[in-house]
Scaffold this active site. Structure first.
Site, PDB file in Angstrom:
ATOM      1  N   ASP A  29     -61.167  -5.683  64.016  1.00  0.00           N
ATOM      2  CA  ASP A  29     -60.068  -5.159  64.302  1.00  0.00           C
ATOM      3  C   ASP A  29     -60.063  -4.389  65.357  1.00  0.00           C
ATOM      4  OD1 ASP A  29     -57.298  -4.261  64.457  1.00  0.00           O
ATOM      5  OD2 ASP A  29     -57.457  -3.427  62.429  1.00  0.00           O
ATOM      6  N   ASP A 208     -59.390 -30.568  65.218  1.00  0.00           N
ATOM      7  CA  ASP A 208     -59.269 -30.715  63.890  1.00  0.00           C
ATOM      8  C   ASP A 208     -58.618 -31.720  63.481  1.00  0.00           C
ATOM      9  OD1 ASP A 208     -58.908 -28.529  61.582  1.00  0.00           O
ATOM     10  OD2 ASP A 208     -56.742 -29.266  61.843  1.00  0.00           O
ATOM     11  N   GLU A 271     -63.761 -32.909  63.829  1.00  0.00           N
ATOM     12  CA  GLU A 271     -63.924 -32.468  62.415  1.00  0.00           C
ATOM     13  C   GLU A 271     -63.176 -33.978  61.688  1.00  0.00           C
ATOM     14  OE1 GLU A 271     -61.930 -29.608  58.934  1.00  0.00           O
ATOM     15  OE2 GLU A 271     -60.656 -30.511  60.462  1.00  0.00           O
TER      16      GLU A 271
END
Length: 536
Positions: A29, A208, A271
């Site tokens: 972050d 994906d 995938e």
């Protein structure tokens, strides 16, 4: 060069590559809001490069309402403000390239967010310009959904939409309506999206849920599953014959790969999950006009690591003519960390080192998930801190996905391990702090140092990087295979059980390229041990 001396070009950069998966929300972050971001990845890029990997794969950072944490895309060409800006991505890619790293990004073509402008238009009427961009269907005469298909995340895969007066399909969350990739217009738009990112300098795509991109237009019911096995969701009670894996998917793949090939030497990996993953991975990667590689859930969902599991996976990709190239992952953002899944009651550090040794010995590309190089176990996330819809729905029956998505521990300083200056979006597990990057950088015997050594060994050993693989017969409890490329040969022996096993060849320390759990020459492989021995 004479006509009798054929040119043998070097393999493409991606063949045998080690690829590091970054889950941006949990990597680093940079602005103190508790959520990892693209500038945070850029700030830690030197760490990734120092691992010795070839590329990084960035999980989605696109504009999204985050119902599924970025896999519900509301703008394929925009960066969500929580991650930064498009300029931040361009800077990230430039920094990666300066360090010799390739950049692979996710592309989610099976579905969008229900807040995507395309869906807003599609649902508005049955006769608008994008009316058929999603999968709509009338109810059965009794008002029930048009088929019996079930969602991966639980419940029917159909939701009624009063605006349009029809059901829409969603194989995952109802907030993730299914794109109708049968439509040439949808395909064209997705190909333009691929061109957009290629023009910005990305080096490849991870695609994906690719086998979910096309369904059976006749909406035939799926038959019941008759094979024994665990069933924690309605999805598990069906054979998924008709809601995924349509025969036209390879045609779309060929269109996509043509666009990618026009931009140079890039990498594509699909995938692919489900009952027919083995067949579909082969189909999707069939040379010469389809994807470069594919991976499934062979290891990601395996509850135990056994010699038989590995032998079966190796046997699926023997390297024959006309066969694509495999990829392998032991952990990722969708599966509990493998050190926990496979290491119950075992020494965590030994398990982490042994599985890293096995991973770098496999033929194909390998994916490392952030923290895997540190040997991180699955984090404990209390129920009141769960955010993943799948984890919440299935609690406490499964480990869920949140425990694999917790923040990366950069330092041992509590409470947030150098990830952020404020409370992160998921808690930092205190058990991860002693395994932080800072702690392991200072320890020559750490898992991090071991991971770097193993990645360097793979990168500099032709037999491991790009060689053939052949299984050896013998004791079924012993995993034995050979890797070979020209004069480079390695015998790979693994005892994945807890009891000693006889070695098929004398264990000679001087011949070992690397070993775990073997302290001296001998004739026995101790429990949870392995070695790579140079032969020939």
């Amino acid at each position: 060069m004479s006509a009798e001396q054929p040119c043998n070009p070097s393999p493409p950069w991606w063949r045998g590559a080690a690829i590091y998966q970054v889950y941006p929300r949990s990597f680093f972050d940079s602005n103190g809001d508790g959520i990892g971001d693209l500038p945070g990845v850029t700030a830690r890029m030197a760490y990734i490069a120092a691992l010795g990997v070839d590329a990084l794969w960035l999980s989605p950072f696109f504009t999204s309402p985050m119902a599924d944490f970025g896999y519900d895309v509301a703008d394929y060409r925009g960066v969500d403000p929580i991650f930064g800006t498009l300029d931040d991505f361009i800077a990230l890619a430039a920094r990666a390239h300066d360090l010799g790293l390739k950049v692979i990004i996710d592309q989610v073509y099976a579905h969008t967010s229900d807040r995507h402008a395309w869906f807003a238009e599609s649902r508005s009427s049955p006769d608008n310009a994008r009316a058929d961009w999603y999968v709509w269907a009338d109810p059965r005469p009794d008002g029930s959904p048009p088929s019996n298909w079930q969602s991966v995340f639980g419940g029917p895969a159909w939701t009624w939409d009063a605006r349009r007066g029809q059901y829409y399909l969603h194989n995952f969350l109802k907030e993730q309506p299914q794109l109708n990739v049968h439509s040439p217009a949808v395909q064209d738009e997705l190909l333009d999206t691929a061109r957009f990112w290629l023009d910005l300098g990305v080096d490849g795509f991870r695609l994906d849920a690719l086998n979910f991109t096309m369904h059976d237009p006749a909406l035939r019911d799926n038959p019941p599953e008759t094979k024994p096995g665990p069933r924690t969701r309605p999805f598990d009670f069906q054979r998924r014959l008709y809601n995924q894996g349509h025969a036209d998917v390879p045609r779309f793949i060929e269109r996509l790969q043509s666009v990618i090939n026009a931009h140079g030497d890039h990498f594509t990996v699909a995938e692919v999950g489900g009952e027919y993953a083995d067949r579909e991975m082969k189909l999707f990667t069939q040379p010469p006009h389809r994807l470069n590689s594919a991976y499934g859930f062979t290891y990601l969902y395996a509850p135990d690591l056994t010699a038989q599991v590995v032998r079966q996976a190796i046997a699926q990709w023997p390297g024959g003519a006309g066969e694509g190239w495999p990829s392998w992952a032991f952990s990722n953002h969708d599966a509990p960390r493998h050190v926990t899944r496979w290491g119950a009651g075992r020494d965590r550090d030994t398990m982490a080192r042994l599985t890293m040794l096995l991973l770098i010995a496999l033929r194909g590309n390998i994916f490392l998930y952030q923290g895997e190089e540190l040997g991180l176990p699955q984090a404990h996330v209390p129920f009141d801190r769960l955010v993943d819809p799948e984890a919440i729905a299935n609690w406490p029956q499964t480990l869920g996905r949140d425990g694999a998505r917790t923040p990366m521990p950069w330092t041992a300083a509590p409470p947030w391990g150098g990830f952020s200056e404020r409370e992160p979006w998921l808690p930092m597990d205190a058990a991860h702090l002693p395994l932080s990057v800072e702690q392991q950088e200072a320890d020559r015997g750490s898992m991090l140092v071991w991971s770097r050594r193993m990645l360097a060994l793979r990168r500099t050993t032709p037999a491991l990087r790009d060689g053939d693989i052949s299984l050896m017969e013998g004791d079924p409890a012993l995993l034995a295979f050979e890797r070979r490329a020209g004069d480079s040969r390695l015998l790979c022996l693994f005892n994945l059980t807890d009891a000693p096993l006889p070695a098929p060849y004398p264990l000679i320390s001087a011949s070992m390229a690397a070993s775990v759990g073997i302290e001296e020459d001998g004739a026995m492989l101790p429990g949870l041990s392995g070695c790579l021995m140079r032969i020939g």
